[in-house]
Design a protein around this motif. Structure first.
Motif, PDB file in Angstrom:
ATOM      1  N   VAL A 141       0.841  -1.200   0.000  1.00 30.16           N
ATOM      2  CA  VAL A 141       0.000   0.000   0.000  1.00 30.16           C
ATOM      3  C   VAL A 141       0.870   1.241   0.000  1.00 30.16           C
ATOM      4  O   VAL A 141       1.827   1.353   0.777  1.00 30.16           O
ATOM      5  N   THR A 142       0.540   2.181  -0.883  1.00 34.30           N
ATOM      6  CA  THR A 142       1.262   3.451  -0.952  1.00 34.30           C
ATOM      7  C   THR A 142       0.283   4.554  -1.313  1.00 34.30           C
ATOM      8  O   THR A 142      -0.933   4.341  -1.289  1.00 34.30           O
ATOM      9  N   HIS A 143       0.788   5.733  -1.625  1.00 33.18           N
ATOM     10  CA  HIS A 143      -0.092   6.858  -1.935  1.00 33.18           C
ATOM     11  C   HIS A 143       0.615   7.824  -2.881  1.00 33.18           C
ATOM     12  O   HIS A 143       1.848   7.851  -2.947  1.00 33.18           O
ATOM     13  N   PRO A 144      -0.149   8.607  -3.645  1.00 32.55           N
ATOM     14  CA  PRO A 144       0.482   9.604  -4.521  1.00 32.55           C
ATOM     15  C   PRO A 144       1.127  10.719  -3.712  1.00 32.55           C
ATOM     16  O   PRO A 144       0.668  11.036  -2.601  1.00 32.55           O
ATOM     17  N   ASP A 166       0.874  14.948   3.952  1.00 34.26           N
ATOM     18  CA  ASP A 166       0.135  14.443   2.798  1.00 34.26           C
ATOM     19  C   ASP A 166      -0.990  13.538   3.267  1.00 34.26           C
ATOM     20  O   ASP A 166      -0.794  12.668   4.130  1.00 34.26           O
ATOM     21  N   SER A 167      -2.175  13.710   2.680  1.00 29.99           N
ATOM     22  CA  SER A 167      -3.340  12.963   3.133  1.00 29.99           C
ATOM     23  C   SER A 167      -3.174  11.462   2.949  1.00 29.99           C
ATOM     24  O   SER A 167      -3.776  10.668   3.681  1.00 29.99           O
ATOM     25  N   GLY A 168      -2.355  11.046   1.984  1.00 29.76           N
ATOM     26  CA  GLY A 168      -2.162   9.623   1.748  1.00 29.76           C
ATOM     27  C   GLY A 168      -1.633   8.876   2.950  1.00 29.76           C
ATOM     28  O   GLY A 168      -1.944   7.695   3.152  1.00 29.76           O
ATOM     29  N   TYR A 169      -0.825   9.544   3.785  1.00 33.31           N
ATOM     30  CA  TYR A 169      -0.300   8.885   4.975  1.00 33.31           C
ATOM     31  C   TYR A 169      -1.436   8.456   5.904  1.00 33.31           C
ATOM     32  O   TYR A 169      -1.381   7.397   6.536  1.00 33.31           O
ATOM     33  N   ALA A 170      -2.478   9.287   6.013  1.00 30.48           N
ATOM     34  CA  ALA A 170      -3.598   8.969   6.885  1.00 30.48           C
ATOM     35  C   ALA A 170      -4.311   7.710   6.429  1.00 30.48           C
ATOM     36  O   ALA A 170      -4.769   6.902   7.242  1.00 30.48           O
ATOM     37  N   PHE A 171      -4.383   7.506   5.107  1.00 29.48           N
ATOM     38  CA  PHE A 171      -5.094   6.336   4.609  1.00 29.48           C
ATOM     39  C   PHE A 171      -4.214   5.090   4.638  1.00 29.48           C
ATOM     40  O   PHE A 171      -4.725   3.977   4.762  1.00 29.48           O
ATOM     41  N   GLY A 172      -2.911   5.263   4.558  1.00 31.12           N
ATOM     42  CA  GLY A 172      -2.022   4.148   4.819  1.00 31.12           C
ATOM     43  C   GLY A 172      -2.162   3.682   6.253  1.00 31.12           C
ATOM     44  O   GLY A 172      -2.172   2.477   6.548  1.00 31.12           O
ATOM     45  N   ARG A 173      -2.304   4.643   7.167  1.00 30.25           N
ATOM     46  CA  ARG A 173      -2.503   4.311   8.584  1.00 30.25           C
ATOM     47  C   ARG A 173      -3.819   3.562   8.774  1.00 30.25           C
ATOM     48  O   ARG A 173      -3.902   2.594   9.534  1.00 30.25           O
ATOM     49  N   ARG A 174      -4.849   3.985   8.071  1.00 23.24           N
ATOM     50  CA  ARG A 174      -6.140   3.295   8.169  1.00 23.24           C
ATOM     51  C   ARG A 174      -6.036   1.853   7.649  1.00 23.24           C
ATOM     52  O   ARG A 174      -6.674   0.943   8.189  1.00 23.24           O
ATOM     53  N   ALA A 175      -5.247   1.655   6.603  1.00 24.18           N
ATOM     54  CA  ALA A 175      -5.065   0.310   6.081  1.00 24.18           C
ATOM     55  C   ALA A 175      -4.452  -0.597   7.147  1.00 24.18           C
ATOM     56  O   ALA A 175      -4.816  -1.773   7.269  1.00 24.18           O
ATOM     57  N   ARG A 176      -3.546  -0.051   7.914  1.00 18.28           N
ATOM     58  CA  ARG A 176      -2.929  -0.827   8.984  1.00 18.28           C
ATOM     59  C   ARG A 176      -3.906  -1.075  10.119  1.00 18.28           C
ATOM     60  O   ARG A 176      -4.042  -2.190  10.634  1.00 18.28           O
ATOM     61  N   GLU A 196       2.957  -3.360   9.079  1.00 17.30           N
ATOM     62  CA  GLU A 196       3.619  -2.072   8.853  1.00 17.30           C
ATOM     63  C   GLU A 196       4.539  -2.112   7.638  1.00 17.30           C
ATOM     64  O   GLU A 196       4.612  -1.161   6.858  1.00 17.30           O
ATOM     65  N   GLN A 197       5.224  -3.242   7.447  1.00 19.57           N
ATOM     66  CA  GLN A 197       6.192  -3.334   6.357  1.00 19.57           C
ATOM     67  C   GLN A 197       5.537  -3.409   4.986  1.00 19.57           C
ATOM     68  O   GLN A 197       6.222  -3.358   3.961  1.00 19.57           O
ATOM     69  N   HIS A 198       4.208  -3.538   4.923  1.00 16.89           N
ATOM     70  CA  HIS A 198       3.497  -3.567   3.649  1.00 16.89           C
ATOM     71  C   HIS A 198       3.033  -2.176   3.215  1.00 16.89           C
ATOM     72  O   HIS A 198       2.402  -2.034   2.172  1.00 16.89           O
ATOM     73  N   ILE A 199       3.329  -1.156   4.018  1.00 17.15           N
ATOM     74  CA  ILE A 199       2.858   0.200   3.747  1.00 17.15           C
ATOM     75  C   ILE A 199       4.072   1.114   3.637  1.00 17.15           C
ATOM     76  O   ILE A 199       4.913   1.144   4.544  1.00 17.15           O
ATOM     77  N   GLY A 200       4.176   1.864   2.530  1.00 14.95           N
ATOM     78  CA  GLY A 200       5.355   2.703   2.383  1.00 14.95           C
ATOM     79  C   GLY A 200       5.188   3.764   1.319  1.00 14.95           C
ATOM     80  O   GLY A 200       4.191   3.810   0.603  1.00 14.95           O
ATOM     81  N   ILE A 201       6.182   4.623   1.206  1.00 14.29           N
ATOM     82  CA  ILE A 201       6.165   5.672   0.199  1.00 14.29           C
ATOM     83  C   ILE A 201       6.360   5.043  -1.185  1.00 14.29           C
ATOM     84  O   ILE A 201       6.855   3.912  -1.296  1.00 14.29           O
ATOM     85  N   PRO A 202       5.966   5.718  -2.255  1.00 16.04           N
ATOM     86  CA  PRO A 202       6.061   5.138  -3.598  1.00 16.04           C
ATOM     87  C   PRO A 202       7.439   4.586  -3.951  1.00 16.04           C
ATOM     88  O   PRO A 202       7.548   3.514  -4.558  1.00 16.04           O
ATOM     89  N   GLU A 203       8.494   5.300  -3.587  1.00 15.24           N
ATOM     90  CA  GLU A 203       9.842   4.858  -3.957  1.00 15.24           C
ATOM     91  C   GLU A 203      10.169   3.487  -3.372  1.00 15.24           C
ATOM     92  O   GLU A 203      10.738   2.624  -4.053  1.00 15.24           O
ATOM     93  N   LEU A 204       9.777   3.264  -2.101  1.00 15.90           N
ATOM     94  CA  LEU A 204      10.090   1.983  -1.466  1.00 15.90           C
ATOM     95  C   LEU A 204       9.257   0.849  -2.051  1.00 15.90           C
ATOM     96  O   LEU A 204       9.747  -0.275  -2.209  1.00 15.90           O
ATOM     97  N   VAL A 205       7.994   1.134  -2.364  1.00 17.10           N
ATOM     98  CA  VAL A 205       7.140   0.114  -2.982  1.00 17.10           C
ATOM     99  C   VAL A 205       7.669  -0.236  -4.372  1.00 17.10           C
ATOM    100  O   VAL A 205       7.752  -1.409  -4.750  1.00 17.10           O
ATOM    101  N   LEU A 206       8.033   0.784  -5.132  1.00 15.99           N
ATOM    102  CA  LEU A 206       8.577   0.550  -6.467  1.00 15.99           C
ATOM    103  C   LEU A 206       9.888  -0.228  -6.391  1.00 15.99           C
ATOM    104  O   LEU A 206      10.150  -1.122  -7.209  1.00 15.99           O
ATOM    105  N   GLN A 207      10.695   0.075  -5.397  1.00 18.48           N
ATOM    106  CA  GLN A 207      11.960  -0.644  -5.209  1.00 18.48           C
ATOM    107  C   GLN A 207      11.702  -2.121  -4.940  1.00 18.48           C
ATOM    108  O   GLN A 207      12.365  -2.992  -5.514  1.00 18.48           O
ATOM    109  N   ALA A 208      10.719  -2.416  -4.079  1.00 21.42           N
ATOM    110  CA  ALA A 208      10.411  -3.811  -3.757  1.00 21.42           C
ATOM    111  C   ALA A 208       9.960  -4.572  -4.997  1.00 21.42           C
ATOM    112  O   ALA A 208      10.372  -5.712  -5.238  1.00 21.42           O
ATOM    113  N   VAL A 209       9.124  -3.939  -5.803  1.00 22.69           N
ATOM    114  CA  VAL A 209       8.613  -4.586  -7.009  1.00 22.69           C
ATOM    115  C   VAL A 209       9.726  -4.760  -8.038  1.00 22.69           C
ATOM    116  O   VAL A 209       9.836  -5.807  -8.690  1.00 22.69           O
TER     117      VAL A 209
END
Length: 224
Positions: free
Chosen positions: A18-21, A30-40, A47-60
């Motif tokens: 899970v990430t956010h624009p 940024d409002s996206g952080y609040a919705f990442g928190r809600r996902a958790r 926690e390790q499944h939620i991150g900023i776009p760069e980290l998610v893109l790096q994992a993929v």
């Protein structure tokens, strides 16, 4: 069957990222952080499944085969997400973006904002293939205070609506260039946790002697 669907949901939840624009300069409000928190908190994502776009893109990019979900509250013009989708990051010596890597992935990438304007939806779908855009609510153009058939005003007030917004904005100290909000979208959208830039400034302006109808809460952690 119910058990098969439940197992599929469990597998999705256990692997999803899970990430956010973000804007050009991401910040902690940024409002996206609040919705990442809600996902958790509400779905129970680690926690390790939620991150900023760069980290998610790096994992993929390094081979993690997981579905990706962008979360956020609001899409106005669609500009921010399009920029996030095409923004390049240097990963292991290569410049990689979601746009460049998505066509080669077998897993889906979703974007699930709460509210999306029809214009924003059109822009994102045209610029971000093969993204799966799934907003909860889509606002047609009539939800803009500027539209000739705007739902914001009673029919007998539409003719004078533009003059009213311009005059009221001037009294509040808002320049004519900013009177209709970001990209002049002229919306009246607000959330408990904050107000989008595309909403009419006369609704949230706090400078001078102007008393707003609602206040922007940019640095407040929302309730779950």
């Amino acid at each position: 069957t119910y058990l098969e669907k439940k197992a599929a949901w469990r597998d999705f939840r256990d692997s999803v990222l899970v990430t956010h624009p973000t804007g050009e300069m991401p910040n902690a409000t940024d409002s996206g952080y609040a919705f990442g928190r809600r996902a958790r908190q509400l779905i129970g994502l680690p926690e390790q499944h939620i991150g900023i776009p760069e980290l998610v893109l790096q994992a993929v990019a390094r081979g993690q085969r997981a579905p990706i979900v962008f979360v956020d509250d609001f899409v106005g013009s669609g500009d921010q997400f399009v920029k996030t989708w095409h923004r390049e990051y240097s990963i292991d010596g290569n410049n990689i973006s979601f746009a460049s890597i998505a066509p080669s992935l077998t897993q889906p990438i979703f974007y699930c904002p709460l509210i999306c304007t029809l214009d924003g939806l059109t822009v994102i779908e045209a610029s971000c293939s093969p993204l799966r855009l799934r907003p909860v609510h889509v606002l047609p153009p009539e939800y803009s205070a500027r539209h000739q058939l705007s739902l914001i005003w009673p029919p007998h007030l539409r003719a004078g609506a533009s003059d009213f917004v311009t005059t009221a904005s001037a009294r509040a100290g808002i320049s004519a260039q900013k009177a209709w909000g970001y990209q002049s979208l002229g919306l009246t959208v607000a959330f408990e946790h904050g107000v989008p830039d595309a909403t009419l400034p006369i609704l949230w302006w706090v400078e001078g002697v102007w008393t707003p109808l609602i206040r922007r809460r940019l640095a407040r952690n929302p309730s779950p």
